[in-house]
Design a protein around this motif. Structure first.
Motif, PDB file in Angstrom:
ATOM      1  N   ASP A   1       1.608  60.309  67.966  1.00 17.59           N
ATOM      2  CA  ASP A   1       0.328  61.013  67.923  1.00 17.59           C
ATOM      3  C   ASP A   1      -0.782  60.201  67.266  1.00 17.59           C
ATOM      4  N   LEU A   2      -0.454  59.010  66.767  1.00 18.66           N
ATOM      5  CA  LEU A   2      -1.465  58.192  66.098  1.00 18.66           C
ATOM      6  C   LEU A   2      -2.477  57.681  67.121  1.00 18.66           C
ATOM      7  N   PRO A   3      -3.774  57.964  66.925  1.00 15.61           N
ATOM      8  CA  PRO A   3      -4.794  57.486  67.875  1.00 15.61           C
ATOM      9  C   PRO A   3      -4.736  55.975  68.042  1.00 15.61           C
ATOM     10  N   ILE A   4      -5.068  55.500  69.241  1.00 16.58           N
ATOM     11  CA  ILE A   4      -5.004  54.063  69.515  1.00 16.58           C
ATOM     12  C   ILE A   4      -5.882  53.278  68.553  1.00 16.58           C
ATOM     13  N   THR A   5      -7.066  53.807  68.249  1.00 20.67           N
ATOM     14  CA  THR A   5      -7.992  53.076  67.380  1.00 20.67           C
ATOM     15  C   THR A   5      -7.458  52.931  65.960  1.00 20.67           C
ATOM     16  N   GLU A   6      -6.440  53.744  65.597  1.00 18.41           N
ATOM     17  CA  GLU A   6      -5.866  53.668  64.252  1.00 18.41           C
ATOM     18  C   GLU A   6      -4.618  52.802  64.192  1.00 18.41           C
ATOM     19  N   LYS A   7      -4.174  52.309  65.340  1.00 18.42           N
ATOM     20  CA  LYS A   7      -2.991  51.453  65.356  1.00 18.42           C
ATOM     21  C   LYS A   7      -3.326  50.104  64.724  1.00 18.42           C
ATOM     22  N   PRO A   8      -2.400  49.531  63.939  1.00 24.71           N
ATOM     23  CA  PRO A   8      -2.667  48.288  63.202  1.00 24.71           C
ATOM     24  C   PRO A   8      -3.173  47.149  64.086  1.00 24.71           C
ATOM     25  N   LEU A   9      -2.585  46.974  65.274  1.00 22.02           N
ATOM     26  CA  LEU A   9      -2.984  45.870  66.149  1.00 22.02           C
ATOM     27  C   LEU A   9      -4.441  46.010  66.590  1.00 22.02           C
ATOM     28  N   VAL A  10      -4.828  47.221  66.982  1.00 20.02           N
ATOM     29  CA  VAL A  10      -6.194  47.458  67.445  1.00 20.02           C
ATOM     30  C   VAL A  10      -7.178  47.235  66.301  1.00 20.02           C
TER      31      VAL A  10
ATOM     32  N   LEU B   1     -10.988  44.112  74.551  1.00 23.42           N
ATOM     33  CA  LEU B   1      -9.951  44.761  73.751  1.00 23.42           C
ATOM     34  C   LEU B   1      -8.920  45.427  74.650  1.00 23.42           C
ATOM     35  N   VAL B   2      -9.397  46.087  75.703  1.00 20.98           N
ATOM     36  CA  VAL B   2      -8.475  46.729  76.653  1.00 20.98           C
ATOM     37  C   VAL B   2      -7.622  45.673  77.349  1.00 20.98           C
ATOM     38  N   LEU B   3      -8.234  44.538  77.726  1.00 25.47           N
ATOM     39  CA  LEU B   3      -7.480  43.464  78.378  1.00 25.47           C
ATOM     40  C   LEU B   3      -6.387  42.931  77.461  1.00 25.47           C
ATOM     41  N   ILE B   4      -6.706  42.734  76.196  1.00 25.20           N
ATOM     42  CA  ILE B   4      -5.707  42.261  75.236  1.00 25.20           C
ATOM     43  C   ILE B   4      -4.549  43.248  75.137  1.00 25.20           C
ATOM     44  N   LEU B   5      -4.867  44.536  75.078  1.00 18.14           N
ATOM     45  CA  LEU B   5      -3.820  45.561  74.989  1.00 18.14           C
ATOM     46  C   LEU B   5      -2.984  45.620  76.266  1.00 18.14           C
ATOM     47  N   VAL B   6      -3.622  45.411  77.426  1.00 18.25           N
ATOM     48  CA  VAL B   6      -2.892  45.382  78.697  1.00 18.25           C
ATOM     49  C   VAL B   6      -1.896  44.225  78.700  1.00 18.25           C
ATOM     50  N   GLU B   7      -2.337  43.051  78.243  1.00 18.92           N
ATOM     51  CA  GLU B   7      -1.450  41.886  78.209  1.00 18.92           C
ATOM     52  C   GLU B   7      -0.296  42.102  77.231  1.00 18.92           C
ATOM     53  N   ILE B   8      -0.606  42.663  76.076  1.00 15.66           N
ATOM     54  CA  ILE B   8       0.437  42.905  75.079  1.00 15.66           C
ATOM     55  C   ILE B   8       1.439  43.935  75.588  1.00 15.66           C
ATOM     56  N   SER B   9       0.938  44.968  76.272  1.00 12.34           N
ATOM     57  CA  SER B   9       1.849  45.979  76.810  1.00 12.34           C
ATOM     58  C   SER B   9       2.804  45.367  77.824  1.00 12.34           C
ATOM     59  N   ASP B  10       2.303  44.405  78.631  1.00 13.55           N
ATOM     60  CA  ASP B  10       3.180  43.778  79.614  1.00 13.55           C
ATOM     61  C   ASP B  10       4.253  42.934  78.931  1.00 13.55           C
ATOM     62  N   VAL B  11       3.882  42.248  77.854  1.00 14.26           N
ATOM     63  CA  VAL B  11       4.877  41.467  77.115  1.00 14.26           C
ATOM     64  C   VAL B  11       5.962  42.391  76.566  1.00 14.26           C
ATOM     65  N   ILE B  12       5.530  43.542  76.035  1.00 13.44           N
ATOM     66  CA  ILE B  12       6.494  44.498  75.478  1.00 13.44           C
ATOM     67  C   ILE B  12       7.445  45.002  76.551  1.00 13.44           C
ATOM     68  N   PHE B  13       6.907  45.343  77.715  1.00 17.29           N
ATOM     69  CA  PHE B  13       7.759  45.840  78.797  1.00 17.29           C
ATOM     70  C   PHE B  13       8.621  44.722  79.384  1.00 17.29           C
ATOM     71  N   ALA B  14       8.102  43.491  79.370  1.00 16.86           N
ATOM     72  CA  ALA B  14       8.889  42.359  79.871  1.00 16.86           C
ATOM     73  C   ALA B  14      10.114  42.130  79.005  1.00 16.86           C
TER      74      ALA B  14
END
Length: 319
Positions: A165-174, A207-220
């Protein structure tokens, strides 16, 4: 690293991927600033799947002609199993993209550039990760057991973990990215950077592009070990992976309007990951044939979709 890939196969694959990328990017370039319609997304999804099946047919024909029919059957089946597995796991990736675009209020007509760069980045990163993984497996075969345990853990976690439930803007990476980039508060079309008074600013799109790339690494990290349960051949692992992710952009726009109707999908993916993990852990006790793996993955996906239809109908009747 032992591989079925010959110079002819590697060269043919490289040419096909390059042509597919050029066609995809050129076609999108003509529609700059426009979102892909549901009809266009469906047509392109069919095109990507058809091209993948044509490649599988050519792959079988080459091995049948140069090695043997039995070898051609087994290796082509491994490719198709890996492709289906990667395609299924990629759906979860698409849902994360949908969530990111929705949260940051990125209009559909501005998502094109992020998806293009995101998929190009995914191709490069996955290629590096696959060759690194293939080298590790060839040098340390026991690492497959670690992959198996990791996939089993991931599957169980996916099935039983509670929603974050933690908002994306509050996540440490963001928060870290925003603190290290001079960023505007508003979008500026498809621009990733703009200049104000000679000073370079990033836009929220980067910022969205960075998160998209990171999400793909996580799923990979999940999907690449999973395909090593099917085959450790780097040629088959890479080709099935790249053919699966090349159609991701079309899949994204195809699912964009109906994502909420696939609420049960994560449980099906969790079962698939757990099954693949168990298969890897049992590889020295009992080798589950690739044809069985393909059937199990397909059956789980079909069963999940059927359950989803039933759940959706019940929810609609309650409303």
């Amino acid at each position: 690293m032992n591989s079925v890939g010959s110079p002819i196969l590697w060269g043919s694959f490289a040419v096909i991927i390059l042509i597919m990328l050029l066609v995809d990017l050129f076609w999108q370039g003509k529609h700059k600033g426009q979102a892909m319609s549901m009809k266009q997304a469906a047509v392109w999804s069919v095109i990507w799947v058809t091209l993948s099946l044509i490649f599988a047919g050519g792959f079988w024909w080459y091995l049948n002609d140069t090695v043997s029919p039995e070898f051609a059957d087994s290796q082509t089946l491994a490719f198709l199993t890996g492709y289906l597995l990667e395609k299924a796991l990629a759906v979860d990736n698409v849902f994360v993209w949908l969530m990111l675009f929705s949260y940051f209020s990125i209009p559909a007509n501005l998502q094109r550039r992020v998806l293009v760069y995101g998929i190009l980045g995914a191709i490069i990163l996955r290629t590096l990760m696959i060759f690194a993984g293939s080298w590790l497996v060839s040098q340390f075969s026991w690492i497959l057991y670690i992959f198996g345990l990791f996939l089993l853990f991931t599957g169980l976690k996916m099935a039983f973990a509670k929603e974050d439930d933690l908002p994306i803007t509050e996540k440490p990476l963001v928060k870290w990215v925003r603190s290290h980039l001079r960023m505007t508060d508003e979008l500026h079309g498809e621009k990733l950077f703009i200049k104000r008074d000679g000073i370079l600013f990033a836009t929220p799109l980067i910022l969205v592009l960075i998160l998209v790339e990171i999400s793909d690494v996580i799923f990979a990290v999940d999907s690449i070990p999973a395909i090593f349960a099917v085959t450790t051949d780097p040629f088959i692992v890479l080709t099935s992976n790249l053919f699966a992710i090349l159609g991701l952009r079309a899949m994204y726009f195809l699912l964009a309007g109906v994502a909420e109707k696939f609420s049960m999908l994560k449980y099906g993916l969790a079962v698939i990951l757990s099954f693949i993990g168990v298969k890897m852990l049992l590889m020295d006790i009992y080798h589950i044939p690739t044809s069985i793996s393909l059937g199990v993955v397909a059956a789980i996906l079909i069963f999940t979709l059927v359950i989803n239809v039933i759940v959706n109908k019940r929810n609609e009747s309650k409303n």
